[in-house]
Design a protein around this motif. Structure first.
Motif, mmCIF file in Angstrom:
data_model
loop_
_atom_site.group_PDB
_atom_site.id
_atom_site.type_symbol
_atom_site.label_atom_id
_atom_site.label_comp_id
_atom_site.label_asym_id
_atom_site.label_seq_id
_atom_site.Cartn_x
_atom_site.Cartn_y
_atom_site.Cartn_z
ATOM 1 N N SER A 111 -6.989 20.595 6.387
ATOM 2 C CA SER A 111 -6.665 21.166 5.084
ATOM 3 C C SER A 111 -5.932 20.168 4.196
ATOM 4 C CB SER A 111 -5.829 22.434 5.234
ATOM 5 O OG SER A 111 -4.563 22.113 5.782
ATOM 6 N N GLN A 112 -5.458 19.074 4.774
ATOM 7 C CA GLN A 112 -4.760 18.013 4.044
ATOM 8 C C GLN A 112 -5.457 16.690 4.346
ATOM 9 O OE1 GLN A 112 -1.891 18.432 2.168
ATOM 10 N NE2 GLN A 112 -1.239 20.459 2.781
ATOM 11 N N LYS A 113 -5.475 15.791 3.375
ATOM 12 C CA LYS A 113 -6.034 14.456 3.551
ATOM 13 C C LYS A 113 -4.933 13.428 3.347
ATOM 14 C CE LYS A 113 -10.373 15.817 3.779
ATOM 15 N NZ LYS A 113 -10.888 16.190 5.044
ATOM 16 N N ILE A 114 -5.066 12.298 4.007
ATOM 17 C CA ILE A 114 -4.155 11.182 3.822
ATOM 18 C C ILE A 114 -4.914 10.124 3.034
ATOM 19 C CG2 ILE A 114 -2.755 9.425 4.966
ATOM 20 C CD1 ILE A 114 -2.534 11.464 7.312
ATOM 21 N N VAL A 115 -4.371 9.786 1.866
ATOM 22 C CA VAL A 115 -5.055 8.908 0.919
ATOM 23 C C VAL A 115 -4.333 7.570 0.831
ATOM 24 C CG1 VAL A 115 -5.785 8.664 -1.494
ATOM 25 C CG2 VAL A 115 -5.862 10.903 -0.390
ATOM 26 N N TYR A 116 -5.101 6.487 0.971
ATOM 27 C CA TYR A 116 -4.600 5.117 0.913
ATOM 28 C C TYR A 116 -4.805 4.558 -0.489
ATOM 29 C CZ TYR A 116 -4.887 0.024 1.637
ATOM 30 O OH TYR A 116 -4.730 -1.329 1.548
ATOM 31 N N PHE A 126 0.842 -1.199 0.000
ATOM 32 C CA PHE A 126 0.000 0.000 0.000
ATOM 33 C C PHE A 126 0.875 1.245 0.000
ATOM 34 C CE2 PHE A 126 0.989 -0.644 4.434
ATOM 35 C CZ PHE A 126 1.085 0.624 4.969
ATOM 36 N N SER A 127 0.243 2.358 -0.316
ATOM 37 C CA SER A 127 0.919 3.646 -0.199
ATOM 38 C C SER A 127 -0.036 4.630 0.474
ATOM 39 C CB SER A 127 1.347 4.185 -1.573
ATOM 40 O OG SER A 127 0.217 4.562 -2.330
ATOM 41 N N LEU A 128 0.542 5.573 1.194
ATOM 42 C CA LEU A 128 -0.215 6.656 1.814
ATOM 43 C C LEU A 128 0.355 7.961 1.286
ATOM 44 C CD1 LEU A 128 -0.424 5.497 5.542
ATOM 45 C CD2 LEU A 128 -2.246 5.454 3.848
ATOM 46 N N ASP A 129 -0.527 8.835 0.820
ATOM 47 C CA ASP A 129 -0.096 10.122 0.292
ATOM 48 C C ASP A 129 -0.816 11.238 1.029
ATOM 49 O OD1 ASP A 129 1.525 8.986 -1.796
ATOM 50 O OD2 ASP A 129 -0.336 8.533 -2.861
ATOM 51 N N VAL A 173 -7.918 15.745 -3.705
ATOM 52 C CA VAL A 173 -8.278 14.403 -3.252
ATOM 53 C C VAL A 173 -8.855 13.577 -4.393
ATOM 54 C CG1 VAL A 173 -9.843 13.110 -1.749
ATOM 55 C CG2 VAL A 173 -8.545 15.022 -0.840
ATOM 56 N N ASP A 174 -9.701 14.167 -5.234
ATOM 57 C CA ASP A 174 -10.310 13.421 -6.337
ATOM 58 C C ASP A 174 -9.265 12.906 -7.316
ATOM 59 O OD1 ASP A 174 -12.840 13.807 -5.280
ATOM 60 O OD2 ASP A 174 -13.192 15.625 -6.453
ATOM 61 N N GLN A 175 -8.220 13.682 -7.583
ATOM 62 C CA GLN A 175 -7.167 13.263 -8.508
ATOM 63 C C GLN A 175 -6.271 12.192 -7.892
ATOM 64 O OE1 GLN A 175 -7.611 16.533 -7.687
ATOM 65 N NE2 GLN A 175 -8.051 17.655 -9.558
ATOM 66 N N ALA A 176 -6.234 12.093 -6.577
ATOM 67 C CA ALA A 176 -5.355 11.132 -5.912
ATOM 68 C C ALA A 176 -5.795 9.695 -6.181
ATOM 69 C CB ALA A 176 -5.294 11.406 -4.415
ATOM 70 N N GLY A 177 -7.095 9.485 -6.367
ATOM 71 C CA GLY A 177 -7.590 8.182 -6.763
ATOM 72 C C GLY A 177 -7.517 7.091 -5.720
ATOM 73 N N GLY A 178 -7.576 7.420 -4.457
ATOM 74 C CA GLY A 178 -7.560 6.409 -3.412
ATOM 75 C C GLY A 178 -8.666 6.652 -2.410
ATOM 76 N N GLN A 179 -8.506 6.052 -1.248
ATOM 77 C CA GLN A 179 -9.486 6.179 -0.177
ATOM 78 C C GLN A 179 -8.910 7.071 0.918
ATOM 79 O OE1 GLN A 179 -10.641 2.407 1.393
ATOM 80 N NE2 GLN A 179 -11.898 3.277 3.003
#
Length: 98
Positions: free
Chosen positions: A69-74, A44-47, A54-60
């Protein structure tokens, strides 16, 4: 008085570095929880991404930081499917306010 002003200025200059460190620590906590749930570190990766990307990140989204103001995406790595993240993998910041 000059000493207090100097300390205030130094603190204000250090705030951006402290905010970034808090995102890294939240990301590290989430990563450890995912690994403890049996997902290999290479699986897995976390970004950390700004809210507007967030929509462009393509994860959960599994966490947030810097006053939301920031999200962590799996994202799953090595498989074609996204897979789901265990509920226990989120950060304590994701818990509903009481």
């Amino acid at each position: 008085m000059k000493k207090q002003t100097g300390m205030l200025i130094a603190t204000l200059l250090a705030l951006p570095m402290l905010a970034h460190a808090s995102c890294e620590s939240v990301k590290a906590d989430i990563s450890q929880k995912i690994i403890q749930n049996g997902v290999p570190e290479s699986g897995f990766s976390l970004d950390i991404v700004p809210n507007d990307q967030v929509d462009q990140a393509g994860g959960q989204v599994v966490g947030h930081c810097e006053n939301d103001s920031q999200k962590i995406v799996y994202k799953r790595v090595g498989r074609g499917d996204e897979g789901s993240v265990p509920d226990s993998a989120g950060s304590s910041q994701d818990a509903p306010a009481q």
